[in-house]
Scaffold this active site. Structure first.
Site, PDB file in Angstrom:
ATOM      1  N   HIS A 228       0.860  -1.186   0.000  1.00 42.48           N
ATOM      2  CA  HIS A 228       0.000   0.000   0.000  1.00 42.48           C
ATOM      3  C   HIS A 228       0.893   1.232   0.000  1.00 42.48           C
ATOM      4  O   HIS A 228       2.136   1.106  -0.096  1.00 42.48           O
ATOM      5  CB  HIS A 228      -0.944  -0.032   1.210  1.00 42.48           C
TER       6      HIS A 228
ATOM      7  N   HIS B  50       4.029   1.240   2.191  1.00 38.95           N
ATOM      8  CA  HIS B  50       5.188   0.559   1.592  1.00 38.95           C
ATOM      9  C   HIS B  50       5.789   1.416   0.482  1.00 38.95           C
ATOM     10  O   HIS B  50       6.998   1.487   0.319  1.00 38.95           O
ATOM     11  CB  HIS B  50       4.766  -0.790   0.986  1.00 38.95           C
TER      12      HIS B  50
ATOM     13  N   GLN C 219       6.761 -15.835  12.034  1.00 38.20           N
ATOM     14  CA  GLN C 219       6.424 -14.705  12.915  1.00 38.20           C
ATOM     15  C   GLN C 219       4.936 -14.668  13.251  1.00 38.20           C
ATOM     16  O   GLN C 219       4.469 -13.726  13.868  1.00 38.20           O
ATOM     17  CB  GLN C 219       6.903 -13.376  12.314  1.00 38.20           C
TER      18      GLN C 219
ATOM     19  N   GLY D  22       8.958   0.951   8.437  1.00 37.62           N
ATOM     20  CA  GLY D  22       7.954   1.932   8.820  1.00 37.62           C
ATOM     21  C   GLY D  22       7.893   2.102  10.334  1.00 37.62           C
ATOM     22  O   GLY D  22       8.062   1.142  11.092  1.00 37.62           O
TER      23      GLY D  22
ATOM     24  N   VAL E   1       2.347   6.396   7.342  1.00 32.36           N
ATOM     25  CA  VAL E   1       1.509   7.006   6.303  1.00 32.36           C
ATOM     26  C   VAL E   1       0.048   6.743   6.682  1.00 32.36           C
ATOM     27  O   VAL E   1      -0.318   5.617   7.054  1.00 32.36           O
ATOM     28  CB  VAL E   1       1.830   6.430   4.905  1.00 32.36           C
TER      29      VAL E   1
ATOM     30  N   ARG F 262      -3.473  -5.151   6.762  1.00 33.57           N
ATOM     31  CA  ARG F 262      -4.624  -5.780   7.427  1.00 33.57           C
ATOM     32  C   ARG F 262      -5.890  -4.915   7.325  1.00 33.57           C
ATOM     33  O   ARG F 262      -6.969  -5.404   7.663  1.00 33.57           O
ATOM     34  CB  ARG F 262      -4.284  -6.090   8.885  1.00 33.57           C
TER      35      ARG F 262
END
Ligand code: PAF
Length: 278
Positions: A31, A34, A58, A147, A176, A187
């Site tokens: 998105h 990224h 993870q 991020g 962002v 998500r």
């Protein structure tokens, strides 16, 4: 742009690169958040590699590994138009062989993981650090872009790089947000219309906290009470305040405080995180 799914070819291509390499590690479903990391890497490096890998180690047993969005074609379009040189999108077996339950792992120190997301997601940061370390070794990148929305992840990766002397510079990139302040996240795709409206209360609580601090309120208890009221339609997992350099909890806000929230929206049970520099 090359899309590579195996380590042997990745190594060959990397050997042919001239100049600096920037790495943007992702799990795909890219998105604009990224995109901002990719744009920064493209502007700062001769070459940019984006890794797209939904990293199973993870995810906890009851988490969203199976339903996590996978959309390589769309992701490739975004990368191509942003000027990425290589997408590395390996299969799980390429990264971990058939041995993913018996791997050598990097385990970040207890003080960094016994809180916040690490507390509710045991083993999560071992999985993150281990895959990120592999990606650093495979790509030999000079810089890697992360991020600030995943503030604890960023803190832990910076510590790993210092502790293990990785020869790479970590570049933190700002959160962002959508026009209405919802923090971008892969998500967010899970959210119903109602969920999305409810989810806005997370950033509302954070921005309200910043306003309270601007008005002179420093006690975290008062900010927590106000935040819980704003988020009454959410299942709040934590509202915490940490020093951005040590990640130690704080009772009173100062110029180094980050406020972090994790909460679930009720329709889709999606867990969202966000934070703000107070
Ligand atoms: O932030 C993410 O998307 C992931 O945790 C990362 C850093 C790509 C490791 O799988």
């Amino acid at each position: 742009m090359k899309i590579i799914d195996n380590i042997a070819e990745l190594k060959k291509e990397i050997a042919l690169l001239n100049g600096s390499v920037g790495l943007v590690p992702t799990m795909g479903a890219l998105h604009n958040g990224h995109k901002s990391l990719i744009n920064k890497s493209v502007s700062e490096n001769k070459n940019t590699i984006v890794s797209i890998f939904v990293n199973p180690i993870q995810f906890g047993a009851n988490e969203d590994l199976d339903k996590y969005p996978r959309q390589l074609q769309e992701d490739a379009k975004l990368c191509e138009s942003a000027g990425v040189n290589i997408i590395f999108a390996p299969k799980v077996s390429e990264m971990y062989g058939d041995d993913k339950n018996n791997l050598t792992l990097i385990c970040p120190p207890y003080f960094a993981v016994d809180k916040l997301c690490g507390k509710s997601r045991p083993g999560h940061f071992d999985g993150v650090c281990s895959v990120v370390a592999k990606l650093f070794n495979l790509t030999k990148a000079n810089k890697a872009y992360f991020g600030q929305k995943d503030a604890q992840q960023l803190f832990i990766i910076q510590k790993m790089v210092r502790d293990l002397n990785f020869d790479i510079e970590i570049i933190p990139c700002p959160i962002v947000r959508e026009f209405d302040n919802l923090a971008l996240s892969s998500r967010n795709q899970y959210l119903s219309t109602k969920d999305r409206a409810d989810a806005l209360n997370i950033s509302k609580a954070l921005f309200n906290a910043k306003k309270m601090v601007g008005e002179g309120i420093k006690q975290t208890r008062a900010i927590i009470d106000a935040s819980l009221k704003i988020m009454e339609n959410l299942d709040v997992e934590y509202i915490e305040f940490v020093d951005k350099y040590t990640f130690e909890f704080q009772q009173e806000v100062n110029e180094n405080t980050i406020m972090l929230i994790a909460a679930r929206v009720q329709d889709s049970n999606t867990r969202l995180i966000d934070n703000i520099n107070l």
